[in-house]
Write a protein that holds these residues in place. Structure first.
Motif, PDB file in Angstrom:
ATOM      1  N   ALA A  52       0.772  -1.259   0.018  1.00  0.00           N
ATOM      2  CA  ALA A  52       0.059  -0.016   0.025  1.00  0.00           C
ATOM      3  C   ALA A  52       1.037   1.556   0.041  1.00  0.00           C
ATOM      4  N   ASP A  53       2.057   1.155   0.792  1.00  0.00           N
ATOM      5  CA  ASP A  53       2.691   2.421   0.887  1.00  0.00           C
ATOM      6  C   ASP A  53       3.559   2.723  -0.410  1.00  0.00           C
ATOM      7  N   GLY A  54       3.588   1.810  -1.409  1.00  0.00           N
ATOM      8  CA  GLY A  54       4.202   1.809  -2.649  1.00  0.00           C
ATOM      9  C   GLY A  54       3.364   2.713  -3.725  1.00  0.00           C
ATOM     10  N   PHE A  55       2.055   3.011  -3.289  1.00  0.00           N
ATOM     11  CA  PHE A  55       1.391   3.780  -4.278  1.00  0.00           C
ATOM     12  C   PHE A  55       1.553   5.272  -4.200  1.00  0.00           C
ATOM     13  N   ASN A  56       1.903   5.799  -5.334  1.00  0.00           N
ATOM     14  CA  ASN A  56       1.712   7.213  -5.425  1.00  0.00           C
ATOM     15  C   ASN A  56       0.601   7.929  -6.575  1.00  0.00           C
ATOM     16  N   ALA A  57      -0.404   8.381  -6.013  1.00  0.00           N
ATOM     17  CA  ALA A  57      -1.739   8.504  -7.059  1.00  0.00           C
ATOM     18  C   ALA A  57      -1.320   9.509  -7.875  1.00  0.00           C
ATOM     19  N   ALA A  58      -0.544  10.800  -7.326  1.00  0.00           N
ATOM     20  CA  ALA A  58      -0.206  11.940  -8.144  1.00  0.00           C
ATOM     21  C   ALA A  58       0.598  11.562  -9.220  1.00  0.00           C
ATOM     22  N   ARG A  59       1.710  11.041  -8.930  1.00  0.00           N
ATOM     23  CA  ARG A  59       2.626  10.392 -10.064  1.00  0.00           C
ATOM     24  C   ARG A  59       1.924   9.388 -10.957  1.00  0.00           C
ATOM     25  N   ALA A  60       1.091   8.541 -10.630  1.00  0.00           N
ATOM     26  CA  ALA A  60       0.555   7.666 -11.709  1.00  0.00           C
ATOM     27  C   ALA A  60      -0.266   8.393 -12.569  1.00  0.00           C
ATOM     28  N   SER A  61      -1.214   9.584 -12.014  1.00  0.00           N
ATOM     29  CA  SER A  61      -1.848  10.090 -12.718  1.00  0.00           C
ATOM     30  C   SER A  61      -1.050  10.957 -13.944  1.00  0.00           C
ATOM     31  N   ALA A  62      -0.107  11.581 -13.382  1.00  0.00           N
ATOM     32  CA  ALA A  62       0.754  12.360 -14.161  1.00  0.00           C
ATOM     33  C   ALA A  62       1.540  11.545 -15.404  1.00  0.00           C
ATOM     34  N   GLN A  63       1.793  10.300 -15.035  1.00  0.00           N
ATOM     35  CA  GLN A  63       2.433   9.176 -16.017  1.00  0.00           C
ATOM     36  C   GLN A  63       1.321   8.688 -16.894  1.00  0.00           C
ATOM     37  N   HIS A  64       0.131   8.525 -16.380  1.00  0.00           N
ATOM     38  CA  HIS A  64      -1.050   8.191 -17.200  1.00  0.00           C
ATOM     39  C   HIS A  64      -1.370   9.278 -18.570  1.00  0.00           C
ATOM     40  N   ARG A  65      -1.244  10.299 -17.835  1.00  0.00           N
ATOM     41  CA  ARG A  65      -1.364  11.648 -19.127  1.00  0.00           C
ATOM     42  C   ARG A  65      -0.325  11.363 -20.246  1.00  0.00           C
ATOM     43  N   ASP A  66       1.100  11.395 -19.420  1.00  0.00           N
ATOM     44  CA  ASP A  66       2.089  10.977 -20.501  1.00  0.00           C
ATOM     45  C   ASP A  66       1.963  10.196 -21.627  1.00  0.00           C
ATOM     46  N   LEU A  67       1.398   8.886 -20.932  1.00  0.00           N
ATOM     47  CA  LEU A  67       1.008   8.021 -21.767  1.00  0.00           C
ATOM     48  C   LEU A  67      -0.017   7.979 -22.881  1.00  0.00           C
ATOM     49  N   GLN A  68      -1.094   8.905 -22.562  1.00  0.00           N
ATOM     50  CA  GLN A  68      -2.055   9.032 -23.432  1.00  0.00           C
ATOM     51  C   GLN A  68      -1.430  10.033 -24.403  1.00  0.00           C
TER      52      GLN A  68
END
Length: 307
Positions: A52-68
């Motif tokens: 659980a402590d390995g999740f970074n929601a803000a970074r995941a969201s930014a990377q997801h936008r980069d992928l799109q």
């Protein structure tokens, strides 16, 4: 046909022509990682997930936008809003898939194993997009009892209409049969995934109908690998354990000349593997997705294909 018998499958598959459909998708869809966090139900059978402590929601969201942004340079890419109640929804290819069967477009809704993911199948906006906007006919498998997590469990050679269904807790034999029929495939090979593997698309990819990327340790029966050599040799690319662990097998071709994978996967590639991609006619494109990979999936898992 759908079978566990590799020899019978090869006999049928070898006779298929690459005229089943387009080699790659004409568009892609994604779901934003809103509320991205550890889904404890999914973690029960996904050893790739972080704590659980390995999740970074803000970074995941930014990377997801980069992928799109990156794949939008290749195909039109739609991104639907996420839902904090469905933290795994950023991997939509498990729940929604598309196909053209006898010239008719359809969208398929899968049956997820875990209740936290079963909620995703009811999304009216995604159903409406495919049904009302694109005019695709629905094939709804979500209410029947057999797990069939679509193109997570079933890797499809779209050129020849061939399926490769890895059986695990996420897909049983009946689920594989239902997907085989839903995608209108010519022949599907069923096989057991190795213990600890949850989805076929983590250990296998078929690229534009002419190459296969294979993680040998992902298959319970090594003889299944002979099928890939027979169908895709000399472009049956076998990955080393370190490449497998870095999600290099979770890749996708969205055009005939480029294979996409995470930056972590790209860094893991050995020189011989890079040479093999070049020999198959692919350059390697990468996007940094380490935060998303905490969720137990990588680049290919984030991309739904529109055929």
């Amino acid at each position: 046909m759908i079978t566990r018998d590799t020899a019978s499958f090869l006999q049928a598959a070898s006779a298929t022509a690459p005229d089943f459909g387009p080699l790659t998708a004409r568009a892609a869809f994604m779901v934003a990682p809103d509320g991205f966090r550890l889904a404890e139900q999914s973690a029960a059978d996904n050893r790739y997930m972080a704590q659980a402590d390995g999740f970074n929601a803000a970074r995941a969201s930014a990377q997801h936008r980069d992928l799109q942004r990156a794949i939008s340079q290749v195909v039109p890419t739609v991104c639907f809003a996420g839902d904090p109640e469905t933290p795994d929804a950023l991997f939509p290819n498990n729940v929604f898939g598309t196909a053209r069967v006898d010239g008719q477009a359809r969208y398929v809704i899968g049956r997820m194993r875990h209740p936290v993911r079963q909620r995703e199948a009811g999304r009216a906006d995604i159903r409406g997009f495919f049904g009302d906007v694109l005019g695709y006919a629905p094939v709804d498998l979500s209410e029947q009892p057999h797990a069939c997590e679509l193109t997570g469990a079933l890797v499809i050679d779209r050129a020849r209409g061939l399926g490769f269904a890895g059986l695990s807790e996420r897909c049983d034999e009946e689920g594989a049969r239902l997907m085989h029929e839903a995608f209108g495939l010519r022949a599907t090979l069923m096989f057991d995934l190795a213990p600890g593997e949850y989805h076929t698309n983590v250990v296998l990819a078929v690229l534009a109908g002419r190459a296969a990327v294979i993680c040998p340790r992902g298959f319970a029966d090594p003889s299944v690998l002979d099928a890939f050599d027979a169908l895709y040799g000399p472009h049956a690319i076998r990955l080393a354990p370190g490449e497998h662990a870095a999600f290099a097998g979770n890749c996708i071709a969205l055009s005939e000349d480029r294979v996409w994978m995470s930056a972590h996967a790209g860094r893991s590639l050995q020189p011989a593997t890079r040479d093999a991609f070049v020999a198959a006619g692919f350059t390697v494109a990468t996007v940094e997705l380490d935060a998303i990979e905490a969720g137990g999936g990588s680049l290919r898992c984030c991309i739904g294909e529109v055929f």
